[in-house]
Write an enzyme that holds these catalytic residues in place. Structure first.
Site, PDB file in Angstrom:
ATOM      1  N   CYS A  42      -0.345  -3.284  11.017  1.00 38.44           N
ATOM      2  CA  CYS A  42      -0.280  -2.045  10.236  1.00 38.44           C
ATOM      3  C   CYS A  42       1.099  -1.404  10.424  1.00 38.44           C
ATOM      4  CB  CYS A  42      -1.370  -1.081  10.689  1.00 38.44           C
ATOM      5  SG  CYS A  42      -1.416   0.440   9.692  1.00 38.44           S
ATOM      6  N   ASP A  44       1.632   1.580  10.861  1.00 37.12           N
ATOM      7  CA  ASP A  44       1.494   2.737  11.759  1.00 37.12           C
ATOM      8  C   ASP A  44       2.516   2.673  12.901  1.00 37.12           C
ATOM      9  OD1 ASP A  44       0.450   4.379  14.012  1.00 37.12           O
ATOM     10  OD2 ASP A  44      -1.245   4.686  12.653  1.00 37.12           O
ATOM     11  N   ARG A  46       2.591   3.779  15.735  1.00 37.57           N
ATOM     12  CA  ARG A  46       2.083   3.631  17.110  1.00 37.57           C
ATOM     13  C   ARG A  46       1.719   2.192  17.459  1.00 37.57           C
ATOM     14  NH1 ARG A  46      -2.518   7.928  15.921  1.00 37.57           N
ATOM     15  NH2 ARG A  46      -2.530   6.550  14.110  1.00 37.57           N
ATOM     16  N   HIS A  98      -5.972  -1.626  13.911  1.00 33.86           N
ATOM     17  CA  HIS A  98      -6.091  -0.651  15.004  1.00 33.86           C
ATOM     18  C   HIS A  98      -7.142   0.397  14.653  1.00 33.86           C
ATOM     19  CE1 HIS A  98      -3.825   2.695  13.021  1.00 33.86           C
ATOM     20  NE2 HIS A  98      -3.376   1.684  12.300  1.00 33.86           N
ATOM     21  N   CYS A 101      -7.277   3.820  11.982  1.00 34.23           N
ATOM     22  CA  CYS A 101      -6.269   3.478  10.963  1.00 34.23           C
ATOM     23  C   CYS A 101      -6.393   4.419   9.746  1.00 34.23           C
ATOM     24  CB  CYS A 101      -6.454   2.022  10.516  1.00 34.23           C
ATOM     25  SG  CYS A 101      -5.222   1.491   9.300  1.00 34.23           S
TER      26      CYS A 101
HETATM   27 CO    CO Z   1      -3.137   1.740  10.292  1.00 35.71          CO
END
Ligand code: CO
Length: 210
Positions: A42, A44, A46, A98, A101
């Protein structure tokens, strides 16, 4: 602007530290790229592939998009996949989702979000395939977390459906697909599913002339 200067300074400090530790560090990376892993993760911020796996530059070939999707018409993903399998000869492809999400949460919601609706619809399809199980989960966060896991497993299957992956298996090249999920709250990766042959696929997706 301050933060931009900060990351450029951090980069200089990082590069200097590498050379201090190992004067040959960049020279070595210049001449080889032979990662064993392709990571489909992803976007993302993090869930940074190298950081959370403690791997170094040169070890992981990375593709990231919203909600770690393997969409059959995505030329970007397909180009990365073809290069990773046919040129780099990676041995493992990891789809890493994750918990928590935002893309999966948005797909489970009902708001029109613009062009991203079309991307998230692929996750809505995953919801529909598994809706009996998902609708039986009353807690909304738990339901989203389960959808995160099911979405990862489905994207692993989507990789297996491609001629690129099935071609490698037909040539008896070692290639294993892995579905993983990462916990943002504890930093731990949990393996979900694994496929290393077309046998795991419904026959409708298998090619007979590769
Ligand atoms: Co995500």
């Amino acid at each position: 602007m301050d933060n931009l200067v900060r990351i450029l300074d951090l980069n200089k400090a990082w590069a200097a530290a590498r050379v201090k530790e190992d004067p040959d560090y960049f020279n070595r990376l210049l001449h080889i790229q032979s990662p064993e892993f392709l990571w489909v993760g992803c976007s993302d911020s993090r869930v940074a592939a190298n950081v959370i796996t403690g791997t170094q530059p040169g070890e992981v070939f990375v593709h990231r998009n919203i909600a770690n999707m393997v969409v059959h018409t995505d030329l970007n993903l397909l180009s990365v996949l073809e290069y990773a399998v046919n040129v780099l000869h990676v041995k493992h492809i990891i789809v890493c989702g994750h918990y928590g999400c935002g893309g999966v949460k948005a797909a489970a919601g009902h708001l029109n979000l613009g062009i991203i609706n079309n991307w998230l619809r692929n996750i809505e399809d995953v919801f529909r395939f598994h809706q009996d199980e998902l609708l039986a989960i009353k807690d909304e966060d738990q339901r989203i977390d389960r959808l995160v896991e099911l979405n990862v497993e489905e994207q692993v299957l989507n990789l297996a459906k491609t001629t690129i992956v099935q071609g490698a298996w037909t040539r008896s090249e070692p290639l294993t697909l892995h579905g993983w999920v990462y916990g943002i709250d504890d930093g731990i990766i949990k393996p979900l599913n694994q496929i290393d042959s077309a046998e795991a696929l419904d026959p409708v997706y298998r090619y007979s002339n590769l």
